[in-house]
Design an enzyme around this catalytic site. Structure first.
Site, PDB file in Angstrom:
ATOM      1  N   HIS A   1      -3.055  -0.511  -8.884  1.00  0.00           N
ATOM      2  CA  HIS A   1      -2.148  -1.332  -8.071  1.00  0.00           C
ATOM      3  C   HIS A   1      -1.715  -0.565  -6.818  1.00  0.00           C
ATOM      4  O   HIS A   1      -1.818  -1.083  -5.694  1.00  0.00           O
ATOM      5  CB  HIS A   1      -0.926  -1.714  -8.914  1.00  0.00           C
ATOM      6  CG  HIS A   1       0.136  -2.448  -8.162  1.00  0.00           C
ATOM      7  ND1 HIS A   1       0.318  -3.805  -8.272  1.00  0.00           N
ATOM      8  CD2 HIS A   1       1.107  -2.005  -7.290  1.00  0.00           C
ATOM      9  CE1 HIS A   1       1.327  -4.185  -7.498  1.00  0.00           C
ATOM     10  NE2 HIS A   1       1.829  -3.097  -6.901  1.00  0.00           N
ATOM     11  N   GLU A   2      -1.232   0.651  -7.024  1.00  0.00           N
ATOM     12  CA  GLU A   2      -0.748   1.434  -5.884  1.00  0.00           C
ATOM     13  C   GLU A   2      -1.890   1.848  -4.963  1.00  0.00           C
ATOM     14  O   GLU A   2      -1.687   1.997  -3.751  1.00  0.00           O
ATOM     15  CB  GLU A   2       0.007   2.675  -6.388  1.00  0.00           C
ATOM     16  CG  GLU A   2       1.239   2.366  -7.228  1.00  0.00           C
ATOM     17  CD  GLU A   2       2.243   1.470  -6.515  1.00  0.00           C
ATOM     18  OE1 GLU A   2       2.291   1.491  -5.262  1.00  0.00           O
ATOM     19  OE2 GLU A   2       2.962   0.729  -7.209  1.00  0.00           O
TER      20      GLU A   2
ATOM     21  N   HIS B   1      -2.289  -0.827  -2.345  1.00  0.00           N
ATOM     22  CA  HIS B   1      -1.344  -0.649  -1.237  1.00  0.00           C
ATOM     23  C   HIS B   1      -1.774   0.498  -0.330  1.00  0.00           C
ATOM     24  O   HIS B   1      -1.801   0.365   0.903  1.00  0.00           O
ATOM     25  CB  HIS B   1       0.053  -0.335  -1.779  1.00  0.00           C
ATOM     26  CG  HIS B   1       0.729  -1.479  -2.456  1.00  0.00           C
ATOM     27  ND1 HIS B   1       0.804  -2.742  -1.918  1.00  0.00           N
ATOM     28  CD2 HIS B   1       1.409  -1.542  -3.649  1.00  0.00           C
ATOM     29  CE1 HIS B   1       1.487  -3.531  -2.724  1.00  0.00           C
ATOM     30  NE2 HIS B   1       1.854  -2.834  -3.786  1.00  0.00           N
TER      31      HIS B   1
END
Length: 434
Positions: free
Chosen positions: A24-25, A28
């Site tokens: 997920h990170e 980003h």
């Protein structure tokens, strides 16, 4: 051995959780760097740092509590109207706003003026914030479809597992026949366990769902069933009876405590693990997403039952909200189940896929401090600026998301309370799958 497998399942789930958060990170991080935003930190977990290493301008690390993660981007919020960024008010709400603003600039270095997050175009900020949840969605889809096509799904087939002796209304909730119950049409027609129904009224049967629909639509009719028995095909004739049966969900499953009057044959199909085609897998994934959205919408309504399960004598429903601790316990339970290793692996992967789908849906809520809140702010800024252009008005400038920080604190407080409630329920009255 069971205890060891349970512990192993919990450990493997935690690793799967960490991978999901890191993924997920990474979504980003990748687009933040692509669009030139400086990212001082990429962390998996919260709390004390267990391990970290700096590569280039970014510190990568793992923290002690695996309940989330973050990347720190310079300039998440714009400066105040006077151009200042330090906290300067005694008002508690203003203090929240300026504390957030100051944190966004606390690692500002010379040359960062053109690398601030808020200076990126709104569509780029949307992409950066959406990339994290989207990474979880991609992982969920890949894992889910891969499991469906490789291991298969538990599917009702057209093979007969058992034949009913009599006709019983579904709402009666009994399995034994009583005097006066009519004989089941399947029994009267000579249908036997292990028969496979291959045609209905001369038309080939595709799957259980279509066969079930054919039976229900022909109540009161005399029909011909073609069955495969001991390698040979033979035709059986049955008169379908109108009976009260459980309502279906359209996919061969049943809706709890809802009934309809329809045609009834009277047999139980064999349930088997059947590999799915790509279109079938995608369709099931669509159903999973739809169910996830419905569950998210229904979440507030489940709080009273969750409270009763945690602090009262209420049962813990199978679809009750479940946190990381509960999911880890389920992971341990899966590892200790007395089923083939391939099915344990498939079930475990489905758990990870479901967790990633939940991360996607939850983070897309248009509320700060979630990713969806930042996306909503960037979209609103784009609308304001484009509307100003059309109306030939001055550019209103960046939308100050920092002004929503008091709301973000309220939302975060609600989430924390809900998380604690789920944690207590997971400990004292956990969801069990076996």
């Amino acid at each position: 051995m069971t205890t060891l497998m349970t512990i192993l399942g919990i450990v493997v789930f935690v690793l799967g959780l960490l991978i999901s958060i890191a993924w997920h990170e990474l979504g980003h991080l990748s687009f933040a760097k692509l669009f030139g935003v400086r990212v001082p930190q990429y962390m998996v977990g919260f709390g004390p740092t267990i391990w970290s290493r700096r590569k280039g301008e970014t510190e990568y690390g793992v923290k002690a509590i695996p309940l989330g993660g973050y990347i720190r981007m310079i300039g998440m919020f714009p400066p105040g109207p006077d151009g200042r960024i330090e906290a300067r008010s005694t008002s508690p709400f203003r203090g929240m706003i300026e504390d957030a603003r100051a944190a966004a600039f606390e690692e500002l270095q010379p040359g960062d003026e053109k690398r601030l997050f808020y200076t990126r175009k709104p569509w780029k900020r949307v992409v950066v914030m959406f990339a994290g949840p989207f990474a979880n969605l991609v992982l969920a889809v890949v894992v889910f479809v891969g499991v469906m096509m490789t291991f298969g799904a538990s599917t009702q087939t057209t093979q007969v597992s058992a034949v009913s002796d009599c006709v019983i209304q579904a709402s009666e909730n009994r399995t034994t026949c009583e005097k006066g119950d009519p004989a089941a049409p399947a029994k009267a027609a000579g249908l036997k366990a292990e028969d496979r129904i291959v045609a209905f009224q001369g038309e080939p049967v595709k799957d259980w769902s279509s066969l079930q629909a054919d039976i229900r639509e022909n109540g009161g009719e005399r029909v011909t069933l073609t069955v495969e028995r001991d390698g040979e095909e033979l035709d059986l004739t049955a008169t379908l009876i109108e009976n009260q049966v459980a309502k279906t969900d359209g996919d061969g499953g049943y809706v709890k405590d809802q009934y309809v009057t329809a045609g009834f044959l009277g047999f139980t199909p064999v349930t088997d693990v059947v590999p799915q085609s790509f279109p079938q897998s995608v369709e099931r994934m669509g159903d999973m997403i739809e169910n996830g959205v419905e569950s998210l919408i229904a979440l507030p309504g489940k709080v009273p039952a969750l409270w009763d399960a945690a602090f009262g004598d209420g049962p813990r429903e199978a679809d009750s909200p479940m946190g990381v601790v509960g999911a880890a316990r389920v992971g341990g339970e899966i590892a200790a189940m007395d089923i083939p290793p391939t099915q344990r692996l498939a079930t475990f992967l489905m758990l990870v896929a479901g967790f990633n789908l939940s991360l996607f849906l939850f983070n897309m809520l248009p509320l700060l401090p979630l990713d969806g809140g930042h996306i909503a702010g960037a979209v609103w800024e784009s609308i304001r600026r484009n509307l100003a252009k059309v109306l030939r008005r001055p550019d209103p400038g960046p939308f100050d998301v920092a002004k929503l920080m008091p709301v973000a604190y309220v939302v975060a407080s609600v989430f924390v309370c809900f998380t604690i409630l789920v944690l207590i329920a997971d400990v004292v009255n956990p969801v069990r799958i076996s």
